[in-house]
Motif scaffolding. Structure first.
Motif, PDB file in Angstrom:
ATOM      1  N   UNK A  92       0.828  -1.203   0.000  1.00  0.00           N
ATOM      2  CA  UNK A  92       0.000   0.000   0.000  1.00  0.00           C
ATOM      3  C   UNK A  92       0.868   1.260   0.000  1.00  0.00           C
ATOM      4  N   UNK A  93       1.997   1.224   0.697  1.00  0.00           N
ATOM      5  CA  UNK A  93       2.896   2.381   0.731  1.00  0.00           C
ATOM      6  C   UNK A  93       3.419   2.706  -0.669  1.00  0.00           C
ATOM      7  N   UNK A  94       3.697   1.692  -1.470  1.00  0.00           N
ATOM      8  CA  UNK A  94       4.153   1.904  -2.851  1.00  0.00           C
ATOM      9  C   UNK A  94       3.068   2.585  -3.668  1.00  0.00           C
ATOM     10  N   UNK A  95       1.831   2.162  -3.471  1.00  0.00           N
ATOM     11  CA  UNK A  95       0.711   2.776  -4.184  1.00  0.00           C
ATOM     12  C   UNK A  95       0.593   4.249  -3.786  1.00  0.00           C
ATOM     13  N   UNK A  96       0.652   4.541  -2.501  1.00  0.00           N
ATOM     14  CA  UNK A  96       0.564   5.931  -2.038  1.00  0.00           C
ATOM     15  C   UNK A  96       1.706   6.778  -2.607  1.00  0.00           C
ATOM     16  N   UNK A  97       2.931   6.270  -2.540  1.00  0.00           N
ATOM     17  CA  UNK A  97       4.076   7.029  -3.066  1.00  0.00           C
ATOM     18  C   UNK A  97       3.931   7.280  -4.554  1.00  0.00           C
ATOM     19  N   UNK A  98       3.486   6.278  -5.286  1.00  0.00           N
ATOM     20  CA  UNK A  98       3.339   6.416  -6.730  1.00  0.00           C
ATOM     21  C   UNK A  98       2.231   7.404  -7.071  1.00  0.00           C
ATOM     22  N   UNK A  99       1.129   7.349  -6.347  1.00  0.00           N
ATOM     23  CA  UNK A  99       0.028   8.294  -6.567  1.00  0.00           C
ATOM     24  C   UNK A  99       0.515   9.727  -6.347  1.00  0.00           C
ATOM     25  N   UNK A 100       1.264   9.949  -5.269  1.00  0.00           N
ATOM     26  CA  UNK A 100       1.790  11.287  -4.991  1.00  0.00           C
ATOM     27  C   UNK A 100       2.726  11.751  -6.105  1.00  0.00           C
ATOM     28  N   UNK A 101       3.569  10.850  -6.583  1.00  0.00           N
ATOM     29  CA  UNK A 101       4.488  11.180  -7.672  1.00  0.00           C
ATOM     30  C   UNK A 101       3.722  11.517  -8.949  1.00  0.00           C
ATOM     31  N   UNK A 102       2.755  10.683  -9.316  1.00  0.00           N
ATOM     32  CA  UNK A 102       1.963  10.917 -10.533  1.00  0.00           C
ATOM     33  C   UNK A 102       1.161  12.206 -10.433  1.00  0.00           C
ATOM     34  N   UNK A 103       0.675  12.520  -9.226  1.00  0.00           N
ATOM     35  CA  UNK A 103      -0.061  13.769  -9.029  1.00  0.00           C
ATOM     36  C   UNK A 103       0.883  14.965  -9.171  1.00  0.00           C
ATOM     37  N   UNK A 104       2.051  14.876  -8.573  1.00  0.00           N
ATOM     38  CA  UNK A 104       3.049  15.940  -8.660  1.00  0.00           C
ATOM     39  C   UNK A 104       3.448  16.208 -10.108  1.00  0.00           C
ATOM     40  N   UNK A 105       3.497  15.150 -10.907  1.00  0.00           N
ATOM     41  CA  UNK A 105       3.882  15.278 -12.317  1.00  0.00           C
ATOM     42  C   UNK A 105       2.726  15.729 -13.203  1.00  0.00           C
ATOM     43  N   UNK A 106       1.515  15.827 -12.653  1.00  0.00           N
ATOM     44  CA  UNK A 106       0.361  16.249 -13.442  1.00  0.00           C
ATOM     45  C   UNK A 106      -0.229  15.140 -14.297  1.00  0.00           C
ATOM     46  N   UNK A 107       0.094  13.896 -13.987  1.00  0.00           N
ATOM     47  CA  UNK A 107      -0.407  12.761 -14.755  1.00  0.00           C
ATOM     48  C   UNK A 107      -1.788  12.348 -14.256  1.00  0.00           C
ATOM     49  N   UNK A 108      -2.004  12.511 -12.954  1.00  0.00           N
ATOM     50  CA  UNK A 108      -3.320  12.254 -12.372  1.00  0.00           C
ATOM     51  C   UNK A 108      -3.737  13.474 -11.559  1.00  0.00           C
ATOM     52  N   UNK A 109      -5.044  13.587 -11.342  1.00  0.00           N
ATOM     53  CA  UNK A 109      -5.609  14.632 -10.502  1.00  0.00           C
ATOM     54  C   UNK A 109      -6.205  14.009  -9.256  1.00  0.00           C
ATOM     55  N   UNK A 110      -6.097  14.725  -8.173  1.00  0.00           N
ATOM     56  CA  UNK A 110      -6.757  14.341  -6.923  1.00  0.00           C
ATOM     57  C   UNK A 110      -8.100  15.063  -6.876  1.00  0.00           C
ATOM     58  N   UNK A 111      -9.143  14.339  -6.513  1.00  0.00           N
ATOM     59  CA  UNK A 111     -10.478  14.912  -6.391  1.00  0.00           C
ATOM     60  C   UNK A 111     -10.972  14.789  -4.964  1.00  0.00           C
ATOM     61  N   UNK A 112     -11.610  15.828  -4.489  1.00  0.00           N
ATOM     62  CA  UNK A 112     -12.289  15.783  -3.198  1.00  0.00           C
ATOM     63  C   UNK A 112     -13.774  15.918  -3.496  1.00  0.00           C
ATOM     64  N   UNK A 113     -14.502  14.848  -3.322  1.00  0.00           N
ATOM     65  CA  UNK A 113     -15.934  14.846  -3.629  1.00  0.00           C
ATOM     66  C   UNK A 113     -16.774  14.918  -2.356  1.00  0.00           C
ATOM     67  N   UNK A 114     -16.172  15.430  -1.298  1.00  0.00           N
ATOM     68  CA  UNK A 114     -16.850  15.618  -0.011  1.00  0.00           C
ATOM     69  C   UNK A 114     -17.397  14.327   0.575  1.00  0.00           C
ATOM     70  N   UNK A 115     -16.692  13.216   0.322  1.00  0.00           N
ATOM     71  CA  UNK A 115     -17.112  11.945   0.903  1.00  0.00           C
ATOM     72  C   UNK A 115     -16.071  11.422   1.897  1.00  0.00           C
ATOM     73  N   UNK A 116     -15.103  12.278   2.236  1.00  0.00           N
ATOM     74  CA  UNK A 116     -14.095  11.887   3.208  1.00  0.00           C
ATOM     75  C   UNK A 116     -12.908  11.142   2.629  1.00  0.00           C
TER      76      UNK A 116
END
Length: 152
Positions: free
Chosen positions: A60-84
């Motif tokens: 799971x830590x690898x997934x989190x690190x990769x998500x943060x990296x991909x977000x930083x690079x603009x490859x993915x977007x983080x969404x907050x849909x008010x569901x926590x």
């Protein structure tokens, strides 16, 4: 379902290399999972559950690190849909801005609005406020057609 072309992978490899990273099989599996679940806006845990099916050794830590990296690079977007939960989706090269979302308050369904209807408003804000807008994110909350039909 969407698949990443070898051209896209080559670009991703180059982008990662510039940042001092490699396109590992785990990173490739995470990108594939997000693409194959287009429109589902997965959480990090849901991405992990999907990736683990094909890469049981991934943590799971690898997934989190990769998500943060991909977000930083603009490859993915983080969404907050008010569901926590933070949710993620691929950035699309053909979009000038992030696309908009309609979120049903009753069932939680998320509908993507592909058209950017705010170009005129954005131009007005830039002129009136002397501010260069780089991006925007819009979410509308209400009831989807199925929930309206249920007469809640």
């Amino acid at each position: 379902m969407s698949q990443v072309s070898s051209k896209d992978y080559n670009q991703l490899k180059e982008d990662l290399k510039k940042k001092g990273y490699k396109l590992t099989p785990q990173r490739r599996a995470i990108v594939d999972t997000i693409l194959l679940n287009k429109g589902k806006h997965l959480t990090a845990e849901e991405i992990y559950d999907e990736v683990k099916l094909g890469c049981p050794e991934i943590g799971l830590a690898t997934v989190y690190r990769t998500i943060l990296l991909l977000e930083e690079m603009g490859i993915i977007y983080r969404l907050d849909l008010n569901d926590g939960s933070a949710r993620y989706e691929m950035a699309h090269d053909d979009e000038h801005h992030r696309h908009h979302h309609l979120v049903c308050n009753n069932c939680g369904k998320v509908i993507e609005v592909e058209a950017d209807l705010l170009d005129d408003l954005e131009e007005l804000i830039e002129k009136k406020c002397d501010f260069k807008i780089m991006d925007h994110s819009v979410k509308f909350y209400g009831l989807c057609s199925e929930c309206v039909d249920k007469d809640i």
